[in-house]
Design a protein around this motif. Structure first.
Motif, PDB file in Angstrom:
ATOM      1  N   SER A   1      74.378  79.905  36.571  1.00 21.22           N
ATOM      2  CA  SER A   1      75.670  79.332  36.211  1.00 21.22           C
ATOM      3  C   SER A   1      75.969  78.142  37.125  1.00 21.22           C
ATOM      4  CB  SER A   1      76.758  80.393  36.309  1.00 21.22           C
ATOM      5  OG  SER A   1      76.590  81.138  37.484  1.00 21.22           O
ATOM      6  N   VAL A   2      77.095  77.522  36.881  1.00 20.58           N
ATOM      7  CA  VAL A   2      77.432  76.294  37.622  1.00 20.58           C
ATOM      8  C   VAL A   2      77.714  76.647  39.087  1.00 20.58           C
ATOM      9  CG1 VAL A   2      79.095  74.414  37.808  1.00 20.58           C
ATOM     10  CG2 VAL A   2      78.374  75.233  35.566  1.00 20.58           C
ATOM     11  N   THR A   3      77.051  75.950  39.990  1.00 18.66           N
ATOM     12  CA  THR A   3      77.220  76.235  41.414  1.00 18.66           C
ATOM     13  C   THR A   3      78.270  75.307  42.023  1.00 18.66           C
ATOM     14  OG1 THR A   3      75.406  74.758  41.913  1.00 18.66           O
ATOM     15  CG2 THR A   3      74.874  77.085  41.715  1.00 18.66           C
ATOM     16  N   GLY A   4      78.581  75.579  43.294  1.00 19.47           N
ATOM     17  CA  GLY A   4      79.691  74.915  43.970  1.00 19.47           C
ATOM     18  C   GLY A   4      79.831  73.423  43.740  1.00 19.47           C
ATOM     19  N   ASP A   5      78.872  72.642  44.210  1.00 18.54           N
ATOM     20  CA  ASP A   5      79.023  71.190  44.153  1.00 18.54           C
ATOM     21  C   ASP A   5      78.826  70.622  42.756  1.00 18.54           C
ATOM     22  OD1 ASP A   5      79.504  71.342  46.782  1.00 18.54           O
ATOM     23  OD2 ASP A   5      77.760  70.205  47.456  1.00 18.54           O
ATOM     24  N   GLU A   6      78.159  71.385  41.906  1.00 16.37           N
ATOM     25  CA  GLU A   6      77.917  70.862  40.556  1.00 16.37           C
ATOM     26  C   GLU A   6      79.215  70.600  39.797  1.00 16.37           C
ATOM     27  OE1 GLU A   6      73.747  72.246  38.750  1.00 16.37           O
ATOM     28  OE2 GLU A   6      75.065  73.938  39.214  1.00 16.37           O
TER      29      GLU A   6
END
Lengths: 715, 575
Positions: free
Chosen positions: A5-10
């Motif tokens: 899934s979408v990670t922090g900085d993305e």
């Protein structure tokens, strides 16, 4: 890649990149250079996405608000957007692998180069970050491109090497602001190569020495091209100004309250040796073993090929030295650019082993197989990879490192799949949330303090590794610690970062692998101990006080069901002491019933209850005193001192009517019995304060508000 | 000046530096009197008084769960006989042992590696803040580094002299170490490991005698008299161990009780205190304690400060490299590494690693390795100095090289000394909470009590009476402190009826009882030590004391006192 899934900085990088290429507007996320983000945005041009204008956060140039809205409210599904945006990152990763192979082949030969390539392609840290829209692998790739071209330049390659070096350096600077380290490396390595050629004896294995003139001219060409690239990349003619303005904002995302975590310790100023230890625990052991061999091989190589060693050791040391001064201890990704040089160094080990004959070749193959096996075992949870020195997995790794080393929000999609398969009746969740978990279709409630101290049976708790480790789980209440990590082993780990806990107090579940069985006594006592500790530190913490009283009340009910009336009475008394307003009414109602049972039990098992009651009462232990005195009176109903003592104790517990009854009974026997007379006077005063004489529930609540109330003294 | 004079003068200077660092402000630093120090003091006092000469000292109040090896207390008893039983005498005992360890380390290292390395090792140890801290602490663990050095020295003597007397001395020293501190057990284990490696080496005939430093002569069974010496050493060792073995045969559990209490790995019947700490994790912490993160216990160290300063730490790494490159036998290298690593095991295998106290046995080897590193650096500088000054002859350093080396050695050791002295006397000494860690309030409390209870008989509840610190500080009080352990303590005694009675108690129920028994008692003070509960100091005039309590009150008083003591014993067990 699809599973993550979408990670922090993305959340910020990916949508910002799209705005760069769609609108040519660079206002979002200026604290990171644009190249990698723009690359990620390019494939999104083929998608039918919502217009940028009108998306929340766009007007205010708030990349986090914009990013969340762009990703979660878009007409194109999230998974598709993320998948396409990540493809260029994979291409960058492949390019880095190819450059590394080419360089290693020139430096060490084909066999060692293949070994270097395998170390790179099978490195979980590389695999983890190559599949994400972040800048770390980009700066690593362009640093290698820069220094490879520079290496060729100092070995006598033509002008195209200088051009390639300049372009690479420009791309490094456009990839991440830590690209300035690459620029410094270009200067240092050129000077080093010139110095080596001037002062060290010429080696047949290396090219003719670099002349000072050629070094200066090369440096000029490289820097000129790099500046041109940066200037164009940041929007000429103010490109360099924009670059410097962005550089000044590199800490824009930094949380001033953030504390680095390393090996059980927290530090507001970070740890100097953070990246050294992080590398020790997150680099596969076969790679470390090869590096150890390389460390013994490099001194010999230094004599023969000083420039080669310089080009390996200096960049590796430089990125780690930068790590020493980097207070943002948030993940090994910050020293990812050092990894290619670690792999290159391992090429020396492979060269030495392969030259050693059959055993050496076998060792190289064994290292490769060992590495492949470890990486396959970690697949696909590369971000949370730890080697055997840190226990070999995230469950032990979180005792060493946290944040993007373990949990960066990568496992929500896997959690959604897991929930769809397992269908837990009730899901409680607390983890790092780059996007709202509901984005992935998760229906849950948030884990709260009462869950932490006394988890409810039947509920499936999912806690993020980072949050499990952090003290700041409930940072609005200082000192509350999530002790599950030390107390319980998770029943399952979803992905590599989400720890699943399920509890049961049913003895039939003892030994079951699907739940954590807690004997009810421990279930209550753990919570009571933890809440007691919290209240000891923060006596005004009303929620904890309420939860503690509720724990006592529930344990009292459970104990009554377990035929332990004395224990139940004790718990009710403790609850009344902790929070009179909620517990005194229940105590008042239960007292006659429990008292009867306690008296019956005392008749069966007599003891020195009268003395015990007097002792507890004198020591201020109201609950134990009440229970002991009730037991005492069961066997010695004519003991007026004990009865008066009980009256005083009940009064102190807030049970005015019950206290009056006891004191009246004393006076029935001896109308001049002074302690009872004094007690009744205190009862009257208490009733007057309460406003409704004899109403236990109100009296209890009011009595506690007056610490200097009469009647607290000795009878 | 002859070489021997230079060596002796240098050693003297090193010992003087060691003494200054260990004796300077010893009366005030560390502050207060910690409970373990006081317990050692009490045990030593009993020995000094001739009351006992134990093989193994039982724990506080006869509680055998925390028994201790006696040698430190025996030495302390000697100091008590000279200077009296004071807190300073307790700390002075360990300081003297620390100073002796510096000299012993020189003797041990120089036996095997020459005077130069011996002097460097002694100097590194003399200035080590790790060793300075425990030398001033008054804990028995300080005997471990001394015994490590003595064992190595005795082994060196045996290897060189090859006499029966040296064999007997070795056996005695090896066996006596078991009377020092549990961490010493690692030393015989290290020797056993060396023995195994040496035996393996023996199989490689021909190569064995090519290098300078050989395994212990005990192994060279083909040398005349070797078997006799082996038997002599074994007999001496066994005789020295006999009393302890006899004790262990009846009370084996006592010897290992403390080790079990703090062990990382528990058994089914006795699980470990914290299951989340793994041996792997603990071992890494111990390995990194020298350079990255040291002991976090405030009593032992500036919390988290690496156990070596940056100079010594760098020299230690250089020493490891030098050791790896040295053309010595594997058994000799193994000995050095084993004497470094095996003494770390007690810290790695127990809770709260790294624990500088439990690992203190590693210090001589750590300093020796750092000395090897410094020696290697000095040799390099000598060569460079001679090349510049062109004064070397036939492999010996010339004047220029020697001058450079001496200057560099002084610079390295001087800077290490400065860093360590600053770490101890400035950083550590000014840490907030240090006085609390050493129970700094107890001496003040004892003074306060002494003033209040001047001339009276003091009767104390268990928290005060059972405190080793208070017991030690009131050793010479007249009349002695008396426990509130029976009803007799509540009534006038026939023998000393003229004295007022002062009751010191923090048990509310007992205080309530006292007030009921003696309504006219005057509360002359309050205190709060150890627990959050406030204690009260009540003074009862002698003429007001009950001669005997009425039966009803006596029954209640007896119950209260028994209940209070039971409750205290229960809490003590929980600690």
């Amino acid at each position: 890649m699809r599973g993550s899934s979408v990670t922090g900085d993305e959340v910020a990088h990916l949508p910002a990149g799209y705005t760069y290429v769609r609108a040519g507007d660079f206002r979002l996320n200026p604290q990171h250079p644009p190249l990698i983000k723009a690359l990620a945005g390019l494939p999104l041009l083929v998608l039918d996405l919502d217009p940028i204008e009108g998306t929340p956060g766009w007007e205010q140039a708030d990349e986090w608000t914009f990013g969340r809205a762009f990703l979660t409210q878009n007409r194109t599904p999230l998974r598709r957007i993320v998948f396409l945006a990540r493809l260029p990152m994979v291409a960058v990763g492949v390019l880095l692998g190819l450059l590394l192979f080419a360089w290693a082949r020139e430096m060490w030969g084909f066999g060692p180069a293949l070994f270097v390539l395998s170390l790179y392609t099978l490195c979980p840290n590389v695999l983890g970050h190559t599949a994400l829209v972040t800048t770390d692998i980009g700066v690593a790739c362009f640093t290698v491109a820069t220094l490879y071209a520079l290496w060729r330049l100092v070995r006598g390659a033509g002008r195209w090497a200088a051009v390639a070096c300049g372009l690479g350096l420009g791309a490094s600077l456009l990839a991440k602001y830590s690209g300035v380290v690459t620029a410094g490396l270009v200067v240092v390595l050129l000077a080093g190569a010139w110095a080596a050629g001037r002062w060290l004896p010429a080696s047949p294995l290396e090219s003719p020495p670099l002349s000072a003139r050629r070094a200066v001219v090369s440096l000029g060409v490289v820097l000129a091209i790099a500046l041109l690239v940066v200037s164009l990349g940041f929007g000429a003619p103010r490109g360099l100004v924009n670059y410097l303005a962005g550089f000044g904002r590199i800490y824009a995302d930094a949380n001033p309250r953030w504390e680095g975590f390393l090996w059980g310790e927290y530090s507001a100023t970070g740890f100097r040796y953070y990246y050294l230890l992080a590398s020790l625990w997150k680099t596969p052991l076969p790679t470390l073993a090869a590096f150890a061999v390389a460390a013994t091989a490099l001194p010999a190589t230094l004599r023969k090929r000083p420039v080669d060693v310089l080009f390996i050791v200096v960049p590796f040391a430089a990125f780690h030295a930068a790590g020493v001064f980097n207070q943002a201890n948030i993940g090994i990704r910050h020293v990812l650019p050092a990894y290619p040089f670690l792999f290159l160094a391992c090429g020396a080990a492979a060269a030495r082993l392969l030259a050693a004959g059959g055993r050496g070749k076998l060792a190289v193959v064994a290292l490769g197989v060992w590495l492949a096996a470890g990486t396959l075992r970690a697949h696909p949870h590369y971000l949370s990879y730890f080697n055997a020195l840190a226990g070999g997995g995230p469950d032990s790794g979180i005792h060493y490192l946290d944040d993007s080393n373990v949990e960066w929000g990568q496992d929500y999609a896997r959690l959604a799949d897991w929930v769809a398969r397992r269908r837990p009746s009730e899901l409680a969740l607390l983890a790092f949330e780059p996007l709202p978990p509901a984005t992935y279709g998760l229906r849950y409630r948030t884990i709260r303090l009462d869950n932490v101290t006394r988890p409810k049976p039947g509920v499936t708790y999912v806690a993020g590794a980072h949050y499990l480790q952090r003290n700041s789980l409930f940072d609005e209440w200082a000192g509350v610690r999530f002790l599950w990590l030390r107390r319980y082993r998770p029943v399952e780990i979803v992905g590599g970062s989400l720890f699943v806990y399920r509890f049961s107090i049913d003895p039939r579940d003892e030994g079951s692998p699907d739940v954590i069985y807690l004997p009810p006594e421990r279930w209550f006592s753990d919570s009571i101990a933890q809440l007691g500790e919290i209240l000891g530190r923060s006596p005004r913490f009303a929620l904890a006080r309420g939860l503690l009283a509720a724990d006592y009340l529930e344990r009292a009910r459970w104990r009554e069901g377990e035929k332990d009336p004395a224990g139940a009475l004790l718990d009710l008394a403790l609850a009344a002491e902790v929070q009179p307003s909620s517990a005194v009414p229940e105590l008042a109602m239960a007292l006659p019933r429990l008292r009867e049972a306690v008296e019956a039990a005392a008749l069966v098992a007599p003891g020195p209850w009268c003395l015990e009651g007097t002792y507890d009462r004198a020591g201020g232990q109201l609950g134990p005193a009440a229970v002991a005195l009730i037991r005492c009176l069961a066997t010695r109903p004519d003991d007026l001192s004990a009865r008066a003592n009980l009256g005083w104790t009940l009064l102190d517990l807030g049970l005015v009517a019950a206290a009056r009854a006891e004191l009246d009974r004393c006076l029935d026997v001896d109308p001049t019995f002074a302690p009872a007379l004094a007690g009744l006077a205190a009862v009257s005063r208490a009733g007057a304060v309460a406003g409704v004489a004899g109403d236990d529930s109100l009296a209890g609540a009011t009595l506690r508000l007056d610490p200097e109330r009469p009647g607290r003294g000795e009878p | 000046m002859s070489r021997r004079v230079v060596v002796f003068a240098t050693l003297l200077a090193i010992v003087v530096v060691a003494a200054v660092l260990r004796l300077h402000r010893l009366d005030e630093l560390p502050p207060g009197l910690f409970i373990d120090q006081a317990q050692y003091g009490l045990d030593a006092y009993r020995i000094a008084q001739g009351e006992t000469f134990p093989v193994f000292v039982e724990g506080p109040g006869g509680n055998q769960e925390r028994g201790r090896e006696p040698l430190f207390m025996v030495l302390m008893a000697g100091v008590f006989l000279l200077l009296g039983p004071t807190p300073l005498s307790i700390k002075l005992t360990s300081a003297l042992i620390g100073i002796a360890t510096v000299a012993a380390t020189y003797l041990a290292a120089s036996r095997w590696l020459g005077a130069r390395v011996g002097l460097l090792a002694a100097a590194m140890l003399a200035v080590s803040s790790w060793h300075v801290t425990f030398s001033r602490m008054g804990f028995r663990a300080i005997l471990t580094p001394l015994w490590v050095s003595l064992v190595v020295l005795a082994l060196g003597e045996l290897a060189q002299r090859r006499t029966v007397i040296s064999a007997v001395a070795f056996g005695v020293v090896l066996g006596a170490g078991f009377y020092t501190y549990p961490a010493y057990w690692s030393v015989p284990l290290a020797l056993a490991l060396v023995l195994v490696v040496a035996l393996l080496e023996r199989r490689q005939d021909g190569r064995r005698r090519q290098h300078g430093h050989g395994p212990p002569s005990l192994l060279e069974l083909d040398v005349p008299g070797a078997r006799k010496r082996l038997v002599a050493a074994a007999v001496a060792f066994l005789l020295t161990m006999t009393p302890l073995v006899a004790y262990a045969s009846t009370r084996a559990d006592d010897l290992l009780a403390r080790a079990r209490e703090v062990a990382l790995v528990g058994s089914e019947s006795e699980p470990a205190r914290d299951e989340s700490v793994s041996l792997r994790d603990s071992a890494q912490r111990v390995l990194f304690m020298l350079h990255l993160r040291g002991d976090t216990e405030l009593r032992h160290n500036v919390p988290g400060r690496p156990m070596l300063d940056v100079v010594s730490g760098t020299l230690f790494l250089a020493g490891l490299a030098a050791l790896a490159r040295a053309r010595w036998r594997a058994s000799f290298k193994t000995a050095i590494l084993a004497l470094w690593l095996l003494p770390l095991v007690p810290s790695a295998a127990t809770l709260a690693a790294p624990n500088a106290l439990r690992a203190v046995g590693a210090l001589p080897a750590v300093c020796l390795i750092a000395a090897l590193g410094l020696d290697a650096v000095l040799r390099l500088l000598e060569r460079l100095g001679d090349r510049a000054g062109d004064s070397a002859t036939a492999g010996f350093p010339g004047r220029a090289g020697r001058a450079v080396a001496v200057a560099a050695a002084l610079l390295a050791i001087g800077s290490a000394a400065a860093l360590n002295a600053r770490a101890y006397f400035v950083e550590w000494a000014s840490l907030p909470g240090l006085a609390d860690e050493f129970s700094g309030d107890i001496p003040r409390f004892v003074d306060y009590l002494g003033e209040l209870a001047n001339g009276a008989e003091v009767v104390a509840c268990p928290y005060v009476y059972s405190s080793p610190n208070i017991a030690f500080l009131t050793l010479r009080r007249d009349p002695p402190l008396r426990p509130l352990d029976s009803v007799d303590a509540l009534v006038a005694s026939a023998s000393d009826s003229a004295r007022d009675r002062v009751f010191v108690c923090d048990e509310p129920a007992v205080n309530a009882l006292l007030q009921r028994l003696y309504p006219e008692a005057e509360e002359i003070g309050r205190y709060a030590i150890y627990t959050a509960r406030t204690g009260r100091i009540l003074r009862v005039p002698a003429k007001r004391m009950w001669a005997s309590l009425p039966p009803a009150e006596e029954t209640q008083a007896r119950y209260f006192i028994a209940r209070m003591n039971d409750s205290f014993a229960e809490r003590s067990r929980a600690w």
